[in-house]
Design an enzyme around this catalytic site. Structure first.
Site, PDB file in Angstrom:
ATOM      1  N   GLY A 411       0.816  -1.202   0.000  1.00 17.96           N
ATOM      2  CA  GLY A 411       0.000   0.000   0.000  1.00 17.96           C
ATOM      3  C   GLY A 411       0.853   1.256   0.000  1.00 17.96           C
ATOM      4  O   GLY A 411       1.960   1.297  -0.550  1.00 17.96           O
ATOM      5  N   SER A 412       0.350   2.288   0.641  1.00 18.17           N
ATOM      6  CA  SER A 412       0.972   3.611   0.542  1.00 18.17           C
ATOM      7  C   SER A 412       2.315   3.735   1.236  1.00 18.17           C
ATOM      8  O   SER A 412       2.990   4.769   1.098  1.00 18.17           O
ATOM      9  CB  SER A 412       0.014   4.661   1.117  1.00 18.17           C
ATOM     10  OG  SER A 412      -1.148   4.753   0.320  1.00 18.17           O
ATOM     11  N   THR A 413       2.752   2.709   1.982  1.00 23.10           N
ATOM     12  CA  THR A 413       4.090   2.795   2.573  1.00 23.10           C
ATOM     13  C   THR A 413       5.168   2.816   1.495  1.00 23.10           C
ATOM     14  O   THR A 413       6.314   3.186   1.777  1.00 23.10           O
ATOM     15  CB  THR A 413       4.354   1.615   3.524  1.00 23.10           C
ATOM     16  OG1 THR A 413       4.160   0.380   2.811  1.00 23.10           O
ATOM     17  CG2 THR A 413       3.431   1.668   4.724  1.00 23.10           C
TER      18      THR A 413
END
Length: 672
Positions: A411-413
């Site tokens: 995801g956005s990591t």
């Protein structure tokens, strides 16, 4: 004295003897020694022993005894030889004597001795010939018929697994033998109570009590319990039908927090015993069954000591030691892990299913490696019941699954990595803002029905890098990935280790850009820029991927053992100091101004990036969401902590994970 060339009278006998010369004592001893080296004791006994030897020593005292000694003493590389005399003449009225040398390897070390063997010329059923005059001193010098050969063993101490400060993770501690004293069991009701308390059947207890050595007032061990079984011990202390004794036992002081990493030891299986044949294991030995206990078995186990001796039966005779080997204790293994950090992170996860890893940005040392929920390895060392194992196996949270070894959509990591690649490529200016309106976006109609969505359309324009990270704007990163292009983006991810095996002491699933390493469309390029599509990341690699933002552009090879050289470069030159400083400032703002507010605590100034990865089923359906947070102390920067929690869709999103991480950091820094 005569030579064996021709012995019979008459022409025909003379011709026959010329064709088939009478064997000499050496010929016979050659054959006998050959059978001996092949351990063919049956042939030795039936065809080569004198009649007196056979009468004195029945076959079981010769054949079976020697076969049993081969097995019991672990005899290998048996080598028997004798010194022959050239041109010797033999008188059949006198014994033929030869100096004999015997060598062998045993479980207690080498045994060598010299002895004299005599051959007697006599007539047996098959005719006249030379036969060996045998007695047990040809097995071992000084062994007599009534003597016993004994093996005494002394167990080695298993090496311990320690953390970086020497704190024991797997130690030689104590536990309990649980059992009963027969005279305290007055009736069937007591037996039933003891069986229920100890988790056994009445029948199994009765079988143990019927052993020949059992005395009414003697403790009879029935099962085991670890030191962690405090409630069970309290229940036994409160009962009249059962009791316990302390005993040496492998102990795992940190329990569930380290279950997946340390693993546990257990009784060796028949399959393992066969596989490890010849390596000194016995049917009653314990062996590493899971985790580091299994991986480090050779280093940890040590070598048992052993003594082989002749127990003399004659009055006043002293025993004779044939071979002796002192026990060699196993090696202690020190890890790079910080037990206090690992425990703080594990406890903060509150038994939720997920994984976590922490690394030092300056050395690459692995400071925590966690799978949650865990299991208590102490349960296994004491002998886990089938019922309890089934309970663990059937648990929907799957506590036996090692999540830190798996890989997940990050995801956005991954957005800080995407930003770093763009900045270094010169296609992303962190100060330049993009005009982004609405909740969804697509490049043009060629994308068909595919659109990039964002969670926070309220983000004020223009959207620069800081706002894109604070508001976790998928559209911003999709547009930046399109700007840098597929080749540049793939090359950048590859430079961060995606698509490669992580150079780590234990096997972990590799992080990937996609299933085949390519990005086949602009839509897949866009998805991958914010950690969706087919991208997967291992939790330890994800923590390592943030190292360049804190140390000037390097990812170090993650280490697990203190004996490994720390600070070995895996990837370098990934980001300039100026661009890294921009990301550090932005990642702090994610916590203070963005949607990781649970990590904005007074005790620790935390910086980091949240991420939510949706695992969709059919098109249009809502799926499970995994939440991530990769974070660090914004000022001290001692370690990077990456944490993932499964199924956070009903818990407020990835900020739920940020709260767990913040709690772990607060607890750790309060105590250190």
């Amino acid at each position: 004295m005569k030579r064996y060339i021709a012995m019979a009278a008459g022409a025909s006998a003379l011709i026959l003897s010329a064709c088939q010369p009478q064997p000499t004592p050496q010929d016979r001893l050659d054959e006998y020694v050959s059978h001996w080296n092949e351990q063919d004791f049956t042939a030795m006994y039936e065809n080569y022993l004198t009649e007196v030897s056979k009468e004195t020593f029945p076959s079981e005292a010769f054949d079976e005894r020697q076969q049993q000694l081969i097995e019991d003493l672990g005899i290998e590389n048996l080598e028997v030889s004798y010194t022959a005399e050239e041109d010797a003449e033999w008188d059949e009225a006198e014994p033929a004597e030869f100096p004999l040398a015997v060598k062998m390897e045993t479980l207690a070390g080498p045994i060598e001795f010299e002895q004299t063997v005599s051959l007697i010329y006599e007539e047996q059923e098959d005719g006249e010939n030379w036969f060996v005059e045998w007695d047990p001193s040809l097995i071992f010098k000084d062994l007599e018929a009534e003597d016993q050969v004994a093996v005494q063993t002394e167990a080695s101490e298993r090496g311990e697994i320690l953390d970086r400060e020497g704190r024991g993770l797997a130690i030689n501690g104590t536990g309990y033998n649980l059992g009963v004293v027969p005279e305290r069991l007055e009736g069937d009701g007591d037996l039933e109570e003891a069986a229920e308390l100890l988790g056994l059947t009445v029948e199994s207890i009765e079988e143990s009590l019927n052993q020949s050595w059992v005395q009414p007032n003697q403790f009879v061990p029935l099962t085991k319990a670890s030191k962690s079984a405090e409630q069970l011990i309290a229940d036994i202390e409160a009962s009249d039908v059962a009791t316990y004794q302390e005993t040496a036992m492998r102990e795992y002081p940190y329990g569930e927090a380290f279950g997946h990493l340390t693993g546990y030891i257990g009784s060796i299986t028949a399959e393992q015993l066969e596989e490890l044949k010849g390596q000194g294991y016995g049917a009653n030995d314990l062996i590493g069954r899971q985790g580091l206990e299994r991986r480090l078995e050779e280093q940890l186990r040590g070598e048992s000591g052993a003594r082989i001796l002749i127990e003399k039966q004659a009055e006043g005779a002293e025993d004779i030691v044939l071979a002796e080997q002192e026990p060699i204790d196993g090696e202690d293994v020190e890890l790079t892990i910080d037990a206090e950090l690992q425990t703080a992170a594990y406890d903060s996860m509150q038994g939720e299913p997920g994984a976590a890893a922490a690394v030092s940005p300056e050395t690459g040392e692995t400071l925590a490696l966690i799978s949650s929920p865990g299991f208590d390895p102490n349960e296994f060392i004491a002998g886990i019941s089938g019922e309890r194992y089934a309970e663990l196996s059937d648990d929907p949270l799957n506590p036996l699954f090692t999540r830190f070894a798996a890989s997940y959509a990050p995801g956005s990591t991954i957005k800080p990595v995407t930003a770093a690649i763009g900045m270094e490529a010169g296609t992303l200016d962190p100060q330049q803002g993009l005009e982004i309106d609405g909740q969804t976006w697509q490049k043009d109609s060629s994308w068909g029905s595919y659109r990039v969505s964002r969670l926070h359309p309220e983000a004020p324009n223009p959207i620069d890098l800081n706002k894109a990270l604070v508001y976790s704007d998928n559209i911003y990163f999709a547009r930046q990935a399109l700007e840098m292009g597929t080749d540049t983006f793939i090359d950048g991810l590859t430079s961060y280790g995606f698509g490669e095996e992580l150079p780590f002491a234990i096997e972990l699933e590799s992080s990937q850009i996609s299933n085949d390493g390519t990005l086949g469309s602009e839509g897949q390029l866009a998805d991958t820029s914010f950690g969706q599509g087919e991208m997967l990341a291992n939790i330890l690699h994800l923590a390592s991927a943030y190292e360049p933002f804190l140390n000037g552009g390097t990812i170090y090879e993650p280490t697990l053992y203190a004996s490994e050289e720390a600070g070995q470069v895996w990837k370098e030159g990934l980001i300039s100091e100026g661009n890294a400083a921009v990301l550090q400032e932005n990642l702090r703002n994610v916590v203070t101004d963005g949607y990781a507010r649970s990590a904005d605590i007074a005790a620790v100034p935390i910086a980091g990036k949240t991420g939510t990865a949706e695992l969709k089923g059919a098109l249009g359906e809502e799926g499970q969401e995994n939440g991530f947070f990769v974070s660090y102390h914004a000022e001290q920067q001692d370690f990077i902590l990456a944490m993932m929690i499964e199924s956070i869709e009903d818990n407020g999103g990835s900020d739920y994970v940020a709260g767990f991480s913040a709690n772990a950091m607060e607890q750790y820094y309060l105590n250190n």
